[in-house]
Motif scaffolding. Structure first.
Motif, PDB file in Angstrom:
ATOM      1  N   ASP A  52      -9.303  -6.252  -1.042  1.00  0.00           N
ATOM      2  CA  ASP A  52     -10.347  -5.527  -0.299  1.00  0.00           C
ATOM      3  C   ASP A  52     -11.105  -6.372   0.719  1.00  0.00           C
ATOM      4  OD1 ASP A  52     -11.678  -7.085  -2.147  1.00  0.00           O
ATOM      5  OD2 ASP A  52     -13.096  -5.519  -2.739  1.00  0.00           O
TER       6      ASP A  52
ATOM      7  N   GLY B 118      -6.304  -0.993   1.301  1.00  0.00           N
ATOM      8  CA  GLY B 118      -5.539   0.098   1.891  1.00  0.00           C
ATOM      9  C   GLY B 118      -5.507   1.377   1.093  1.00  0.00           C
ATOM     10  N   ARG B 119      -5.717   1.283  -0.209  1.00  0.00           N
ATOM     11  CA  ARG B 119      -5.683   2.510  -1.018  1.00  0.00           C
ATOM     12  C   ARG B 119      -7.066   3.138  -1.194  1.00  0.00           C
ATOM     13  NH1 ARG B 119      -0.877   4.480  -4.611  1.00  0.00           N
ATOM     14  NH2 ARG B 119       0.715   4.112  -3.033  1.00  0.00           N
ATOM     15  N   ASP B 120      -8.065   2.537  -0.589  1.00  0.00           N
ATOM     16  CA  ASP B 120      -9.409   3.118  -0.566  1.00  0.00           C
ATOM     17  C   ASP B 120      -9.501   3.956   0.712  1.00  0.00           C
ATOM     18  OD1 ASP B 120     -12.107   3.727  -0.278  1.00  0.00           O
ATOM     19  OD2 ASP B 120     -12.787   1.781  -1.018  1.00  0.00           O
ATOM     20  N   LEU B 121      -9.222   5.243   0.583  1.00  0.00           N
ATOM     21  CA  LEU B 121      -9.100   6.087   1.773  1.00  0.00           C
ATOM     22  C   LEU B 121     -10.406   6.271   2.525  1.00  0.00           C
ATOM     23  CD1 LEU B 121      -6.576   8.713   0.386  1.00  0.00           C
ATOM     24  CD2 LEU B 121      -6.134   6.931   2.070  1.00  0.00           C
TER      25      LEU B 121
ATOM     26  N   LYS C 190      -2.468  12.144   0.817  1.00  0.00           N
ATOM     27  CA  LYS C 190      -3.898  12.030   1.106  1.00  0.00           C
ATOM     28  C   LYS C 190      -4.144  11.139   2.328  1.00  0.00           C
ATOM     29  CE  LYS C 190      -5.424  12.784  -3.665  1.00  0.00           C
ATOM     30  NZ  LYS C 190      -6.039  12.164  -4.872  1.00  0.00           N
ATOM     31  N   PHE C 191      -3.373  10.074   2.450  1.00  0.00           N
ATOM     32  CA  PHE C 191      -3.477   9.191   3.611  1.00  0.00           C
ATOM     33  C   PHE C 191      -3.129   9.951   4.890  1.00  0.00           C
ATOM     34  CE2 PHE C 191      -1.288   5.930   6.344  1.00  0.00           C
ATOM     35  CZ  PHE C 191      -2.441   5.276   6.751  1.00  0.00           C
TER      36      PHE C 191
ATOM     37  N   PHE D 299      -0.582   9.521  -2.921  1.00  0.00           N
ATOM     38  CA  PHE D 299      -1.382   8.709  -2.008  1.00  0.00           C
ATOM     39  C   PHE D 299      -1.006   8.985  -0.561  1.00  0.00           C
ATOM     40  CE2 PHE D 299      -1.295   5.012   0.781  1.00  0.00           C
ATOM     41  CZ  PHE D 299      -2.660   4.831   0.967  1.00  0.00           C
TER      42      PHE D 299
ATOM     43  N   ASP E 166       2.885   3.631  -7.621  1.00  0.00           N
ATOM     44  CA  ASP E 166       1.685   4.126  -8.302  1.00  0.00           C
ATOM     45  C   ASP E 166       1.286   5.451  -7.633  1.00  0.00           C
ATOM     46  OD1 ASP E 166      -0.675   4.553  -9.656  1.00  0.00           O
ATOM     47  OD2 ASP E 166      -1.778   2.965  -8.616  1.00  0.00           O
TER      48      ASP E 166
ATOM     49  N   ILE F 169       0.833  -1.205   0.000  1.00  0.00           N
ATOM     50  CA  ILE F 169       0.000   0.000   0.000  1.00  0.00           C
ATOM     51  C   ILE F 169       0.864   1.251   0.000  1.00  0.00           C
ATOM     52  CG2 ILE F 169      -1.812   1.252   1.249  1.00  0.00           C
ATOM     53  CD1 ILE F 169      -2.577  -1.507   0.036  1.00  0.00           C
TER      54      ILE F 169
ATOM     55  N   SER G 267      -3.591  -5.028  -0.077  1.00  0.00           N
ATOM     56  CA  SER G 267      -3.811  -4.785  -1.507  1.00  0.00           C
ATOM     57  C   SER G 267      -5.064  -5.502  -2.016  1.00  0.00           C
ATOM     58  CB  SER G 267      -2.588  -5.246  -2.315  1.00  0.00           C
ATOM     59  OG  SER G 267      -2.301  -6.614  -2.054  1.00  0.00           O
TER      60      SER G 267
ATOM     61  N   ASP H  84       2.823   7.199  -5.466  1.00  0.00           N
ATOM     62  CA  ASP H  84       2.938   6.930  -4.032  1.00  0.00           C
ATOM     63  C   ASP H  84       2.952   8.205  -3.187  1.00  0.00           C
ATOM     64  OD1 ASP H  84       3.084   4.304  -4.855  1.00  0.00           O
ATOM     65  OD2 ASP H  84       5.264   4.185  -4.686  1.00  0.00           O
TER      66      ASP H  84
END
Length: 226
Positions: free
Chosen positions: A144, A204-207, A25-26, A22, A17, A12, A142, A19
């Motif tokens: 869901d 993990g990348r779905d904030l 934002k995280f 992301f 990608d 994540i 990685s 990074d």
């Protein structure tokens, strides 16, 4: 203040990608939720750790030596997340769960990586959750949620909305090896089961999903409890 531990997979943090975008934002999500929750983040090593472990194996390093390489990679990732959070994070990387627990409760996010050979960062997350009395562990991966099979390889794989600790233990089996990857570490599973600490497995990348999980709200991932 309610305490939450986030097990943040290396896949994540650094999948290569966007990074930096992301992580910024995280960091904003963590900054917001840390006003209401005492948040601890344990970072995995991801592909950087796997690179060093694979290369170390070619050099005939021992499992403990390989684990140590992986631990160093997790701590670099932890430092990267600290940089994203800026002043909202404690700006040192704890090397033990005791040190991490002692740094909590200061209105800032505590971020760490691995600790000792033989303990995955999932296991560290569980041990830290036990130490601080966390309400839940958010396992940011990685994938869901927890599936009947790897959904990236098996199109018929079905996602579980909820499973029990016993079902998790049955799924895991096996034992730790440097660089291994499972739904959750067997040692960590035993800790959360003993303490009845729920695990929320999310993308993990779905904030938005991450924020819901940290807050203990309904998620579209998998809840492991009971």
């Amino acid at each position: 203040m309610e305490k939450v531990v986030v097990s943040l997979g290396g896949s994540i943090i650094i999948p290569d990608d966007r990074d930096g975008e992301f992580l910024s934002k995280f960091a904003s999500v963590l900054s917001k939720v840390s006003e209401e929750f005492e948040v601890y983040v344990v970072c995995g090593g991801g592909k950087i750790a796997r690179y060093y472990i694979v290369t170390g194996r070619e050099l005939q390093a021992t499992e403990d030596e390989l684990d140590d390489l992986g631990i160093q990679a997790t701590r670099i990732n932890a430092r990267l997340v600290q940089l994203a959070l800026k002043s909202r994070a404690i700006q040192t990387v704890p090397t033990t769960v005791e040190e991490a627990a002692a740094l909590g409760g200061k209105g800032k996010v505590v971020i760490m990586g691995g600790t000792t050979p033989g303990h995955t960062t999932d296991g560290v997350s569980a041990a830290l959750a036990e130490k601080v009395g966390a309400s839940r562990v958010v396992n940011a991966t990685s994938v869901d949620g927890v599936y009947t099979a790897d959904p990236r390889k098996d199109k018929s794989a079905r996602k579980y909305d909820r499973i029990s600790f016993q079902q998790l233990r049955e799924m895991l089996g096996g034992k730790h090896g440097a660089g291994s990857s499972h739904v959750f570490d067997p040692m960590g599973a035993e800790i959360v089961m003993r303490n009845k600490i729920p695990i929320l497995v999310v993308a993990g990348r779905d904030l938005a999903e991450m924020e819901r999980a940290i807050r203990g709200q309904r998620i579209s991932g998998t809840v492991i409890d009971g």
